[in-house]
Design an enzyme around this catalytic site. Structure first.
Site, PDB file in Angstrom:
ATOM      1  N   LYS A  14      -2.922  -4.074  10.692  1.00 56.09           N
ATOM      2  CA  LYS A  14      -1.813  -3.109  10.694  1.00 56.09           C
ATOM      3  C   LYS A  14      -0.799  -3.460  11.792  1.00 56.09           C
ATOM      4  O   LYS A  14       0.410  -3.407  11.581  1.00 56.09           O
ATOM      5  CB  LYS A  14      -2.355  -1.676  10.852  1.00 56.09           C
ATOM      6  N   ASP A  40      -0.617   8.006   6.599  1.00 58.77           N
ATOM      7  CA  ASP A  40      -1.753   7.707   5.719  1.00 58.77           C
ATOM      8  C   ASP A  40      -1.734   8.637   4.503  1.00 58.77           C
ATOM      9  O   ASP A  40      -2.412   8.383   3.513  1.00 58.77           O
ATOM     10  CB  ASP A  40      -3.085   7.957   6.453  1.00 58.77           C
ATOM     11  N   GLN A  68      -7.516   5.894  12.775  1.00 55.77           N
ATOM     12  CA  GLN A  68      -8.363   5.015  11.967  1.00 55.77           C
ATOM     13  C   GLN A  68      -9.727   5.657  11.726  1.00 55.77           C
ATOM     14  O   GLN A  68     -10.354   6.170  12.655  1.00 55.77           O
ATOM     15  CB  GLN A  68      -8.505   3.652  12.676  1.00 55.77           C
TER      16      GLN A  68
HETATM   17  N1  GUN Z   1     -10.385   3.436   7.231  1.00 51.35           N
HETATM   18  C1  GUN Z   1     -10.473   2.685   6.115  1.00 51.35           C
HETATM   19  N2  GUN Z   1      -9.305   2.697   5.445  1.00 51.35           N
HETATM   20  C2  GUN Z   1      -8.461   3.485   6.152  1.00 51.35           C
HETATM   21  C3  GUN Z   1      -7.110   3.877   5.981  1.00 51.35           C
HETATM   22  O1  GUN Z   1      -6.429   3.526   5.009  1.00 51.35           O
HETATM   23  N3  GUN Z   1      -6.599   4.688   6.954  1.00 51.35           N
HETATM   24  C4  GUN Z   1      -7.334   5.107   8.012  1.00 51.35           C
HETATM   25  N4  GUN Z   1      -6.747   5.911   8.895  1.00 51.35           N
HETATM   26  N5  GUN Z   1      -8.594   4.769   8.198  1.00 51.35           N
HETATM   27  C5  GUN Z   1      -9.144   3.953   7.270  1.00 51.35           C
END
Ligand code: GUN
Length: 295
Positions: free
Chosen positions: A58, A125, A102
């Protein structure tokens, strides 16, 4: 006779690259117009290896498109209250346009409590109840990122969903549930949602013109479960450990790709299918959050 590949491989890396190029272009325009450059903050709790890898991707994506970013790391011993207070600060920070926490979080922290504490306007998200509900609103705010990525893949590969039988396997709050609503609302599809209580899964999946699987069980979908000519989207990403793999693990989808692919008209690989699209959607949502907050 030599076996010929008859299916189209849906290349999520290629589409994600295109989207990142479009975003990079928009960032250049924002600079020229002296407007706010998108700023994404990422909160990471603990030192889970898979989460660290996702977060690294990211950050790299932010750098590629020219977004500002802030990494906030906390030990896995942080209390729920302290984490909520940090979220308050980021909610209030006018320079941060969007942020994510996350997942997974340590067991003593409630994911729902944390998620619902994020200001919906900054929830890039798309995890909050407000943004979940936004799917059926006339004026959506920020769509859940992974489902948005799947819809974008279907759109960019000209997969017509209107009136099609779509079967979604997996009814999770983060993927299956919102995606099934998006397929109805935006895709005008006939949608069946299957989950762990579904009896005779195969009888449903075999009806699918478009089969989307988001469960996290490698090899769940086998050849006899798929209709000839179906479009298959595999959202599964399970880390399977093994010394035969280069890094000691491999990422596996939910579909037995080797045997299922020859039956399909189109199929996503894992990795390189939906995965890169989640990050592209996160960037799209961050850009949208920035432009909504700074018209
Ligand atoms: N953990 C696994 N995939 C994701 C995601 O798309 N966003 C977040 N915040 N955590 C994750």
């Amino acid at each position: 006779m030599v076996d010929e590949k008859t299916y189209t491989l849906i290349d999520g890396r290629k589409i994600a690259t295109q989207i990142k190029e479009e975003i990079t272009q928009r960032v250049q325009e924002l600079k020229q117009e002296e407007k706010k450059i998108p700023h994404l903050a990422i909160i990471l709790v603990g030192d889970d290896g898979a989460s660290q890898t996702y977060v690294d991707h990211k950050v790299k994506a932010c750098k590629e498109v020219g977004f500002h970013y802030t990494m906030m790391r906390f030990a896995d011993t942080i209390s729920e209250d302290k984490l909520l207070k940090h979220i308050d600060q980021v909610n209030k920070d006018s320079d941060v346009d969007g942020f994510i926490v996350q997942l997974p979080l340590p067991a003593h922290i409630s994911v729902e409590k944390i998620t619902e504490h994020i200001r919906p306007e900054k929830d890039v998200d798309g995890f909050t109840n407000r943004n979940f509900g936004s799917i059926v609103s006339k004026n959506p705010l920020l769509m859940p990122a992974t489902p948005l990525g799947v819809m974008e893949l279907l759109k960019r590969y000209n997969v017509d969903t209107e009136g099609k039988n779509c079967v979604v396997v997996g009814a999770s709050r983060l993927v299956g549930a919102p995606l099934s609503m998006m397929l109805v609302e935006q895709g005008r599809a006939t949608v069946t949602v299957c989950h762990k209580y579904t009896k005779d899964l195969k009888s449903f999946t075999r009806q699918a013109d478009i089969l989307i699987v988001a469960v996290g069980k490698p090899g769940l979908i086998t050849e006899e479960m798929v209709k000839e000519g179906a479009v298959v989207i595999d959202v599964g990403t399970t880390r399977v450990e093994g010394s035969q793999f280069k890094n000691g693990y491999a990422i596996k989808g939910d579909v037995d790709f080797k045997n299922v692919a020859p039956k399909c008209s189109m199929i996503t690989p894992v990795p390189g299918g939906v995965g890169p699209m989640t990050i592209a959607s996160l960037l799209l949502n961050t850009l949208r959050a920035t432009e909504l907050r700074n018209p």
